[in-house]
Design an enzyme around this catalytic site. Structure first.
Site, PDB file in Angstrom:
ATOM      1  N   THR A 124      19.654  -0.512  21.571  1.00  0.00           N
ATOM      2  CA  THR A 124      19.231  -1.606  20.703  1.00  0.00           C
ATOM      3  C   THR A 124      20.211  -1.828  19.556  1.00  0.00           C
ATOM      4  OG1 THR A 124      17.539  -2.175  19.075  1.00  0.00           O
ATOM      5  CG2 THR A 124      17.775   0.139  19.542  1.00  0.00           C
ATOM      6  N   ASP A 125      20.215  -3.048  19.044  1.00  0.00           N
ATOM      7  CA  ASP A 125      21.056  -3.335  17.869  1.00  0.00           C
ATOM      8  C   ASP A 125      20.523  -2.648  16.609  1.00  0.00           C
ATOM      9  OD1 ASP A 125      18.779  -4.911  17.512  1.00  0.00           O
ATOM     10  OD2 ASP A 125      19.858  -6.789  17.213  1.00  0.00           O
ATOM     11  N   GLU A 126      19.268  -2.153  16.682  1.00  0.00           N
ATOM     12  CA  GLU A 126      18.673  -1.539  15.483  1.00  0.00           C
ATOM     13  C   GLU A 126      19.370  -0.249  15.082  1.00  0.00           C
ATOM     14  OE1 GLU A 126      14.484  -1.199  15.379  1.00  0.00           O
ATOM     15  OE2 GLU A 126      14.158  -3.158  16.274  1.00  0.00           O
ATOM     16  N   TYR A 151      11.745   4.850  15.281  1.00  0.00           N
ATOM     17  CA  TYR A 151      12.185   4.323  16.583  1.00  0.00           C
ATOM     18  C   TYR A 151      13.703   4.208  16.656  1.00  0.00           C
ATOM     19  CZ  TYR A 151      13.626   0.673  19.853  1.00  0.00           C
ATOM     20  OH  TYR A 151      14.299  -0.046  20.819  1.00  0.00           O
ATOM     21  N   LYS A 155      16.651   6.070  19.003  1.00  0.00           N
ATOM     22  CA  LYS A 155      17.578   5.344  19.897  1.00  0.00           C
ATOM     23  C   LYS A 155      19.024   5.681  19.506  1.00  0.00           C
ATOM     24  CE  LYS A 155      16.828   2.838  22.801  1.00  0.00           C
ATOM     25  NZ  LYS A 155      16.517   3.011  24.247  1.00  0.00           N
TER      26      LYS A 155
HETATM   27  P1  NAD Z   1       8.447  -1.332  26.843  1.00  0.00           P
HETATM   28  O1  NAD Z   1       7.750  -0.519  25.801  1.00  0.00           O
HETATM   29  O2  NAD Z   1       7.896  -2.653  27.222  1.00  0.00           O
HETATM   30  O3  NAD Z   1       8.569  -0.473  28.189  1.00  0.00           O
HETATM   31  C1  NAD Z   1       8.915   0.877  28.199  1.00  0.00           C
HETATM   32  C2  NAD Z   1       8.658   1.431  29.607  1.00  0.00           C
HETATM   33  O4  NAD Z   1       9.072   2.807  29.623  1.00  0.00           O
HETATM   34  C3  NAD Z   1       7.182   1.415  30.020  1.00  0.00           C
HETATM   35  O5  NAD Z   1       7.069   0.948  31.344  1.00  0.00           O
HETATM   36  C4  NAD Z   1       6.755   2.864  29.900  1.00  0.00           C
HETATM   37  O6  NAD Z   1       5.700   3.219  30.784  1.00  0.00           O
HETATM   38  C5  NAD Z   1       8.051   3.582  30.256  1.00  0.00           C
HETATM   39  N1  NAD Z   1       8.116   4.953  29.711  1.00  0.00           N
HETATM   40  C6  NAD Z   1       7.836   5.332  28.418  1.00  0.00           C
HETATM   41  N2  NAD Z   1       7.999   6.680  28.319  1.00  0.00           N
HETATM   42  C7  NAD Z   1       8.401   7.134  29.531  1.00  0.00           C
HETATM   43  C8  NAD Z   1       8.756   8.425  30.038  1.00  0.00           C
HETATM   44  N3  NAD Z   1       8.719   9.526  29.262  1.00  0.00           N
HETATM   45  N4  NAD Z   1       9.136   8.526  31.325  1.00  0.00           N
HETATM   46  C9  NAD Z   1       9.173   7.424  32.133  1.00  0.00           C
HETATM   47  N5  NAD Z   1       8.840   6.186  31.711  1.00  0.00           N
HETATM   48  C10 NAD Z   1       8.477   6.053  30.427  1.00  0.00           C
HETATM   49  O7  NAD Z   1       9.948  -1.438  26.337  1.00  0.00           O
HETATM   50  P2  NAD Z   1      10.959  -2.690  26.400  1.00  0.00           P
HETATM   51  O8  NAD Z   1      10.714  -3.568  25.256  1.00  0.00           O
HETATM   52  O9  NAD Z   1      10.957  -3.216  27.779  1.00  0.00           O
HETATM   53  O10 NAD Z   1      12.337  -1.920  26.123  1.00  0.00           O
HETATM   54  C11 NAD Z   1      13.045  -1.303  27.202  1.00  0.00           C
HETATM   55  C12 NAD Z   1      14.325  -0.693  26.674  1.00  0.00           C
HETATM   56  O11 NAD Z   1      15.134  -1.695  26.086  1.00  0.00           O
HETATM   57  C13 NAD Z   1      14.111   0.372  25.585  1.00  0.00           C
HETATM   58  O12 NAD Z   1      15.028   1.412  25.802  1.00  0.00           O
HETATM   59  C14 NAD Z   1      14.407  -0.357  24.300  1.00  0.00           C
HETATM   60  O13 NAD Z   1      14.883   0.532  23.317  1.00  0.00           O
HETATM   61  C15 NAD Z   1      15.483  -1.317  24.750  1.00  0.00           C
HETATM   62  N6  NAD Z   1      15.607  -2.568  23.983  1.00  0.00           N
HETATM   63  C16 NAD Z   1      14.504  -3.350  23.782  1.00  0.00           C
HETATM   64  C17 NAD Z   1      14.655  -4.565  23.130  1.00  0.00           C
HETATM   65  C18 NAD Z   1      13.466  -5.503  22.924  1.00  0.00           C
HETATM   66  O14 NAD Z   1      13.617  -6.543  22.307  1.00  0.00           O
HETATM   67  N7  NAD Z   1      12.278  -5.188  23.412  1.00  0.00           N
HETATM   68  C19 NAD Z   1      15.908  -4.975  22.661  1.00  0.00           C
HETATM   69  C20 NAD Z   1      17.006  -4.131  22.851  1.00  0.00           C
HETATM   70  C21 NAD Z   1      16.836  -2.936  23.541  1.00  0.00           C
HETATM   71  O1  DAU Z   2      16.374  -5.672  17.900  1.00  0.00           O
HETATM   72  C1  DAU Z   2      15.940  -5.066  19.076  1.00  0.00           C
HETATM   73  C2  DAU Z   2      14.542  -4.509  18.901  1.00  0.00           C
HETATM   74  O2  DAU Z   2      13.660  -5.640  18.871  1.00  0.00           O
HETATM   75  C3  DAU Z   2      14.143  -3.536  20.001  1.00  0.00           C
HETATM   76  O3  DAU Z   2      14.949  -2.394  19.922  1.00  0.00           O
HETATM   77  C4  DAU Z   2      12.675  -3.121  19.872  1.00  0.00           C
HETATM   78  O4  DAU Z   2      12.315  -2.325  20.976  1.00  0.00           O
HETATM   79  C5  DAU Z   2      11.826  -4.390  19.857  1.00  0.00           C
HETATM   80  O5  DAU Z   2      10.466  -4.048  19.672  1.00  0.00           O
HETATM   81  C6  DAU Z   2      12.289  -5.332  18.746  1.00  0.00           C
HETATM   82  O6  DAU Z   2      12.041  -4.731  17.436  1.00  0.00           O
HETATM   83  P1  DAU Z   2      11.438  -5.587  16.214  1.00  0.00           P
HETATM   84  O7  DAU Z   2      10.798  -4.618  15.305  1.00  0.00           O
HETATM   85  O8  DAU Z   2      12.444  -6.526  15.692  1.00  0.00           O
HETATM   86  O9  DAU Z   2      10.333  -6.466  17.050  1.00  0.00           O
HETATM   87  P2  DAU Z   2       8.814  -6.870  16.739  1.00  0.00           P
HETATM   88  O10 DAU Z   2       8.408  -7.791  17.840  1.00  0.00           O
HETATM   89  O11 DAU Z   2       7.957  -5.692  16.476  1.00  0.00           O
HETATM   90  O12 DAU Z   2       8.934  -7.700  15.390  1.00  0.00           O
HETATM   91  C7  DAU Z   2       9.801  -8.814  15.274  1.00  0.00           C
HETATM   92  C8  DAU Z   2       9.754  -9.289  13.831  1.00  0.00           C
HETATM   93  O13 DAU Z   2       8.462  -9.856  13.559  1.00  0.00           O
HETATM   94  C9  DAU Z   2       9.920  -8.165  12.800  1.00  0.00           C
HETATM   95  O14 DAU Z   2      10.640  -8.688  11.687  1.00  0.00           O
HETATM   96  C10 DAU Z   2       8.485  -7.828  12.374  1.00  0.00           C
HETATM   97  C11 DAU Z   2       7.792  -9.172  12.485  1.00  0.00           C
HETATM   98  N1  DAU Z   2       6.352  -9.139  12.858  1.00  0.00           N
HETATM   99  C12 DAU Z   2       5.967  -8.410  13.916  1.00  0.00           C
HETATM  100  C13 DAU Z   2       4.655  -8.413  14.334  1.00  0.00           C
HETATM  101  C14 DAU Z   2       4.196  -7.581  15.516  1.00  0.00           C
HETATM  102  C15 DAU Z   2       5.447  -9.943  12.158  1.00  0.00           C
HETATM  103  O15 DAU Z   2       5.797 -10.630  11.180  1.00  0.00           O
HETATM  104  N2  DAU Z   2       4.151  -9.964  12.573  1.00  0.00           N
HETATM  105  C16 DAU Z   2       3.707  -9.241  13.640  1.00  0.00           C
HETATM  106  O16 DAU Z   2       2.506  -9.298  13.968  1.00  0.00           O
END
Ligand code: NAD
Ligand code: DAU
Length: 335
Positions: A124-126, A151, A155
């Site tokens: 992630t970019d975080e 989190y 990562k």
């Molecule tokens: P998600 O929470 O929707 O899915 C995570 C999946 O991992 C689930 O299916 C869960 O059952 C599985 N899992 C969790 N723990 C496990 C374990 N110990 N063994 C096997 N499986 C396990 O997550 P997401 O939003 O799809 O993110 C996927 C990946 O992408 C993560 O690594 C996250 O850091 C990265 N990422 C997410 C975002 C975003 O915007 N959501 C952006 C950049 C990177």
């Molecule tokens: O940047 C990549 C990341 O993006 C991933 O690594 C994470 O897995 C993914 O969850 C996401 O993280 P954020 O914390 O940015 O996403 P989230 O959807 O939780 O929140 C997006 C923005 O919205 C953040 O500034 C918090 C705000 N927010 C979130 C929720 C759930 C609100 O204002 N209200 C809400 O109810």
């Protein structure tokens, strides 16, 4: 060019992992073993209906070394999505984040080392922390690590493990750091689907803090094509940033959702801010675009958001069972 015939996709029943599995089936000849523990965030429905001769689901933990020894010899590479992924959960209880994100990545690296397999690590970019709203800078592959939340610190730890296993043990691994994804199958704890499903349920959307925090949105299908590009054309040992120039602040995104769902612009509640809330993320993906020739296809955010709203309207049976518990958890946190 690396041409895998079969890969393990960890976390392939989660949001981005399952979108990647669909993308691989639709766009390549490669077969997939999904390894997923099916936590609250994993749903086998996300990959239901895919051809059984191309996609196999193994329910298990990435920390299970014996299971990895059974599965890894039979594939060419691991694409590692499995994680605990939600910042707010990591603030409420960091423990599973250390288990899955740190220990799990370690076990996958050791399995790749034992069996001489490639790894693509999805991050992630975080890991780079945040930028000021008035700073024109964007993250690049050279930006120092500066994670803010439990989190993002786990990562960042996993990224550093991947780099160390590459340099010390010669594990052939690439890393990608992507910005905020949106699209179908995203868990309703996350910002965009939480607000869409709130409106469908007659609950007012919730905005943290002053709503000015900026996220750099990318459609999950563009993330999938970028990961495949890096897996097949990337250089082991390298990191690539993935982004689609989609910077928007939260209040603008919420206004777009409200408008798209026929609600007044002020029909939401301001709620308690997230502790340590990162202000702004922004990705410079020049390296991926120039060195590997990748381009995002879904850059019209209004169109992508309309499709996402339609998906949640049409798939209520998919998200409805999780709604009450998700909102109860937020209510306890004052959010
Ligand atoms: P998600 O929470 O929707 O899915 C995570 C999946 O991992 C689930 O299916 C869960 O059952 C599985 N899992 C969790 N723990 C496990 C374990 N110990 N063994 C096997 N499986 C396990 O997550 P997401 O939003 O799809 O993110 C996927 C990946 O992408 C993560 O690594 C996250 O850091 C990265 N990422 C997410 C975002 C975003 O915007 N959501 C952006 C950049 C990177
Ligand atoms: O940047 C990549 C990341 O993006 C991933 O690594 C994470 O897995 C993914 O969850 C996401 O993280 P954020 O914390 O940015 O996403 P989230 O959807 O939780 O929140 C997006 C923005 O919205 C953040 O500034 C918090 C705000 N927010 C979130 C929720 C759930 C609100 O204002 N209200 C809400 O109810």
């Amino acid at each position: 060019m690396f041409e895998p015939n079969k890969i393990i996709v960890t976390g392939g029943c989660g949001f981005i992992g399952s979108n990647f599995v669909h993308w691989v089936v639709d766009n390549t000849q490669c077969d997939v073993v999904v390894l997923d523990k099916l936590t609250y965030a994993g749903n086998p429905e996300n990959i239901a209906g895919l051809p059984e001769d191309r996609v196999r689901l193994v329910v298990g933990d990435i920390c299970d070394a014996a299971l990895l020894d059974e599965l890894v010899p039979g594939v060419d590479a691991i694409v590692h999505y499995a994680a605990e992924s939600h910042n707010d959960n990591s603030i409420a209880d960091p423990s599973p984040f250390l288990h899955t994100n740190v220990e799990g990545t370690y076990q996958l690296l050791e399995a790749c080392r034992r069996h001489g397999k490639r790894l693509h690590h999805v991050s992630t970019d975080e890991v780079y922390g945040d930028l000021a709203l008035d700073d024109p800078a964007r993250f690049t592959e050279e930006t120092p690590y500066h994670p803010s939340s439990p989190y993002s610190s786990t990562k960042a730890s996993s990224d550093l493990l991947v780099r160390a296993w590459g340099r010390t043990f010669g594990v052939q691994a690439t890393i990608s750091n992507c910005s905020n994804n949106y699209g179908p199958y995203q868990h309703i704890e996350k910002f965009i689907p939480r607000q869409i499903t709130n409106i469908i349920c007659g609950i007012r959307p919730k905005l943290y803090g002053d709503g000015k925090n900026v996220r750099d949105w990318i459609h999950t299908e563009d993330h999938s094509s970028a990961v495949w590009t890096i897996l097949t054309k990337g250089t082991p040992g390298e990191t690539y940033l993935i982004g689609a120039d989609g910077e928007k602040n939260n209040i603008d995104v919420l206004h777009a959702i409200l408008e798209g769902m026929g609600q007044p612009a002020d029909a939401f509640d301001w709620v308690r801010d997230r502790p340590g809330h990162d202000r702004r993320y922004a990705i410079d993906s020049t390296k991926l675009r120039t060195e590997l020739g990748w381009q995002p296809q879904h850059t019209n955010f209004a169109e992508g958001l309309a499709q996402t709203i339609a998906w949640y309207r049409e798939n209520e049976a998919w998200w409805r069972p999780a709604k009450e518990a998700t909102e109860a958890k937020y209510a306890k946190q004052g959010q």
